[in-house]
Design a protein around this motif. Structure first.
Motif, PDB file in Angstrom:
ATOM      1  N   ILE A  13       2.825  -8.146  -2.446  1.00 40.38           N
ATOM      2  CA  ILE A  13       1.791  -7.740  -1.486  1.00 40.38           C
ATOM      3  C   ILE A  13       2.388  -6.792  -0.449  1.00 40.38           C
ATOM      4  CG2 ILE A  13       0.330  -8.563   0.407  1.00 40.38           C
ATOM      5  CD1 ILE A  13      -0.916  -9.151  -2.226  1.00 40.38           C
ATOM      6  N   GLY A  14       3.584  -7.130   0.032  1.00 40.32           N
ATOM      7  CA  GLY A  14       4.240  -6.266   1.014  1.00 40.32           C
ATOM      8  C   GLY A  14       4.562  -4.893   0.455  1.00 40.32           C
ATOM      9  N   ILE A  15       5.064  -4.849  -0.789  1.00 39.87           N
ATOM     10  CA  ILE A  15       5.369  -3.564  -1.428  1.00 39.87           C
ATOM     11  C   ILE A  15       4.096  -2.765  -1.661  1.00 39.87           C
ATOM     12  CG2 ILE A  15       6.299  -2.494  -3.515  1.00 39.87           C
ATOM     13  CD1 ILE A  15       8.221  -4.887  -3.713  1.00 39.87           C
ATOM     14  N   LEU A  16       3.024  -3.452  -2.049  1.00 40.66           N
ATOM     15  CA  LEU A  16       1.735  -2.784  -2.263  1.00 40.66           C
ATOM     16  C   LEU A  16       1.239  -2.132  -0.978  1.00 40.66           C
ATOM     17  CD1 LEU A  16      -0.732  -2.276  -4.153  1.00 40.66           C
ATOM     18  CD2 LEU A  16      -1.681  -4.416  -3.281  1.00 40.66           C
ATOM     19  N   ILE A  17       1.365  -2.851   0.120  1.00 46.70           N
ATOM     20  CA  ILE A  17       0.949  -2.305   1.414  1.00 46.70           C
ATOM     21  C   ILE A  17       1.790  -1.082   1.761  1.00 46.70           C
ATOM     22  CG2 ILE A  17       0.873  -2.779   3.893  1.00 46.70           C
ATOM     23  CD1 ILE A  17       0.202  -5.680   3.200  1.00 46.70           C
ATOM     24  N   TYR A  18       3.090  -1.180   1.541  1.00 51.45           N
ATOM     25  CA  TYR A  18       3.997  -0.101   1.929  1.00 51.45           C
ATOM     26  C   TYR A  18       3.766   1.161   1.095  1.00 51.45           C
ATOM     27  CZ  TYR A  18       8.363   2.378   2.851  1.00 51.45           C
ATOM     28  OH  TYR A  18       9.288   3.325   3.204  1.00 51.45           O
ATOM     29  N   ASN A  19       3.560   0.999  -0.213  1.00 53.52           N
ATOM     30  CA  ASN A  19       3.442   2.153  -1.101  1.00 53.52           C
ATOM     31  C   ASN A  19       2.054   2.790  -1.095  1.00 53.52           C
ATOM     32  OD1 ASN A  19       6.114   1.945  -1.947  1.00 53.52           O
ATOM     33  ND2 ASN A  19       5.604   0.601  -3.668  1.00 53.52           N
ATOM     34  N   ASN A  20       1.035   2.030  -0.692  1.00 54.03           N
ATOM     35  CA  ASN A  20      -0.339   2.535  -0.781  1.00 54.03           C
ATOM     36  C   ASN A  20      -1.047   2.527   0.570  1.00 54.03           C
ATOM     37  OD1 ASN A  20      -0.751   2.671  -3.943  1.00 54.03           O
ATOM     38  ND2 ASN A  20       0.249   0.716  -3.501  1.00 54.03           N
ATOM     39  N   ILE A  21      -0.289   2.628   1.627  1.00 55.72           N
ATOM     40  CA  ILE A  21      -0.861   2.534   2.956  1.00 55.72           C
ATOM     41  C   ILE A  21      -1.854   3.669   3.220  1.00 55.72           C
ATOM     42  CG2 ILE A  21       0.995   3.839   4.045  1.00 55.72           C
ATOM     43  CD1 ILE A  21      -0.733   0.774   5.535  1.00 55.72           C
ATOM     44  N   GLY A  31      -5.905   2.216   2.803  1.00 58.71           N
ATOM     45  CA  GLY A  31      -6.447   2.142   4.154  1.00 58.71           C
ATOM     46  C   GLY A  31      -6.155   0.784   4.785  1.00 58.71           C
ATOM     47  N   HIS A  32      -6.053   0.781   6.105  1.00 64.29           N
ATOM     48  CA  HIS A  32      -5.698  -0.439   6.824  1.00 64.29           C
ATOM     49  C   HIS A  32      -6.772  -1.514   6.693  1.00 64.29           C
ATOM     50  CE1 HIS A  32      -2.434   1.888   8.367  1.00 64.29           C
ATOM     51  NE2 HIS A  32      -3.221   2.712   9.025  1.00 64.29           N
ATOM     52  N   ILE A  33      -8.029  -1.113   6.816  1.00 60.15           N
ATOM     53  CA  ILE A  33      -9.116  -2.086   6.729  1.00 60.15           C
ATOM     54  C   ILE A  33      -9.165  -2.716   5.339  1.00 60.15           C
ATOM     55  CG2 ILE A  33     -11.601  -2.436   6.892  1.00 60.15           C
ATOM     56  CD1 ILE A  33     -10.268  -1.934   9.545  1.00 60.15           C
ATOM     57  N   GLY A  34      -8.953  -1.902   4.318  1.00 60.45           N
ATOM     58  CA  GLY A  34      -8.963  -2.416   2.953  1.00 60.45           C
ATOM     59  C   GLY A  34      -7.845  -3.414   2.704  1.00 60.45           C
ATOM     60  N   ILE A  35      -6.659  -3.105   3.207  1.00 61.74           N
ATOM     61  CA  ILE A  35      -5.518  -3.998   3.026  1.00 61.74           C
ATOM     62  C   ILE A  35      -5.741  -5.318   3.759  1.00 61.74           C
ATOM     63  CG2 ILE A  35      -3.072  -4.330   3.549  1.00 61.74           C
ATOM     64  CD1 ILE A  35      -2.734  -1.308   3.097  1.00 61.74           C
ATOM     65  N   LEU A  36      -6.187  -5.218   5.015  1.00 58.83           N
ATOM     66  CA  LEU A  36      -6.449  -6.439   5.789  1.00 58.83           C
ATOM     67  C   LEU A  36      -7.555  -7.272   5.161  1.00 58.83           C
ATOM     68  CD1 LEU A  36      -6.191  -4.982   9.411  1.00 58.83           C
ATOM     69  CD2 LEU A  36      -4.629  -6.612   8.341  1.00 58.83           C
TER      70      LEU A  36
END
Length: 333
Positions: free
Chosen positions: A56-64, A68-73
């Protein structure tokens, strides 16, 4: 059945602790060579949780930029909600005694939900700063959530996250590498006091829990954290503030801590506490002697000192081994 098991079973039979029929049944069962995969499966479940949360952390980092922030949250919130829903649905509720889920997978769902909650709060604070510049509050919230989950679902892994978050809230880093290399103890003397106070509070909580029979099996975790935090803070301060005159205070703290954990390790029959207590006490004693020797002129007996030093360390190793053997005999009695 191996030779050791066979001898142990025969000893029970000779002492009339089991009947001849029971001995035959035990021998027949062990001859089947059945072994349990429970520990191995739990290890793989634990690794799965770590790999999933790391992913999950790598996904957030590579696809930030693309997600989008709202989508990740939102994704994190949905996953957290699903995990907690299944956990609450299948839990037995809060109980003061030790409890377990009927299915071990749910225990690791609690761990995953707790880790993802920490990620969610941390990411939310980093990106949108709902708590302003108060990062300690952002640390406190997932810590409280972890404490609640640890006690409600009876999860030791989540409890370690909660205690680590509590230490971070007061300004400490409790990973082994950070503790041993943490210059904050040297730069900020008040941090040493905070660490010692936190360790004492953890010990006091174990005393309270024991008297009220509140998750007594958690005590070993609290005591392990308390031992490391108090001892490292005292040793660091003893080493750094020797010339200030307050070193004697930290020496007393280390001595009192060693004495307490010596007693409690025997009461709980916890060899891990006993071993680390000896190590920390030994380090503290050596720092004290080295500081004392700095004021002594060894120019006339320097050769004798060099000759004695190897004997001292060899004797220390022998004494350490002897203490461990004695402890094992005492707890086995």
């Amino acid at each position: 059945m191996n030779k050791f098991d066979d001898q142990a079973t025969k000893a029970l039979l000779e002492k009339n602790l089991i009947t001849e029929n029971q001995y035959q049944e035990i021998s027949a069962y062990r001859s089947l060579n059945i072994f349990s995969l429970n520990a191995e499966l739990k290890l793989f479940l634990y690794l799965s949780v770590l790999l999933f949360t790391s992913g999950i952390g790598i996904l957030i980092y590579n696809n930030i930029d693309t997600i989008g922030h709202i989508g990740i949250l939102s994704l994190l919130l949905v996953v957290i909600g699903v995990c907690f829903y299944y956990c609450f649905k299948n839990s037995k509720g809060f109980q003061k005694q030790e409890t377990t889920f009927e299915h071990p997978v749910l225990e690791y769902l609690v761990l995953a939900a707790s880790i993802l909650t920490c990620i969610f709060i941390g990411y939310l604070q980093f990106q949108y700063k709902p708590f302003g510049s108060n990062f300690r509050l952002a640390t406190l919230i997932p810590t409280l959530v972890s404490f609640f989950c640890a006690y409600y679902f009876d999860n030791k892994s989540v409890l370690t996250i909660a205690i680590t978050g509590l230490a971070a809230y007061v300004g400490l880093s409790v990973t082994p590498q950070d503790l041993l290399n943490n210059s904050n103890f040297y730069e900020d003397q008040s941090l040493s006091y905070s660490a010692i106070i936190l360790g004492v509070l953890l010990v006091l909580w174990t005393i309270y829990s024991s008297r009220n029979q509140l998750k007594v099996h958690f005590n070993i975790i609290y005591l392990t954290f308390a031992l490391h935090i108090i001892s490292i803070a005292a040793i660091s301060s003893l080493f750094e503030y020797f010339e200030n005159g307050i070193w004697f205070l930290f020496l007393i703290v280390l001595a009192a801590s060693s004495f307490y954990f010596y007693k409690i390790s025997h009461e709980l029959k916890a060899i891990s506490l006993y071993v680390f207590m000896i190590i920390y006490a030994y380090i503290g004693i050596n720092i004290f002697f080295i500081r004392i020797m700095e004021n002594i002129n060894f120019s006339d007996v320097w050769v004798l000192f060099i000759m004695i030093l190897p004997i001292y360390f060899i004797g220390s190793i022998i004494m350490f081994i002897k203490l461990i053997k004695t402890f094992n005999k005492e707890i086995a009695a």
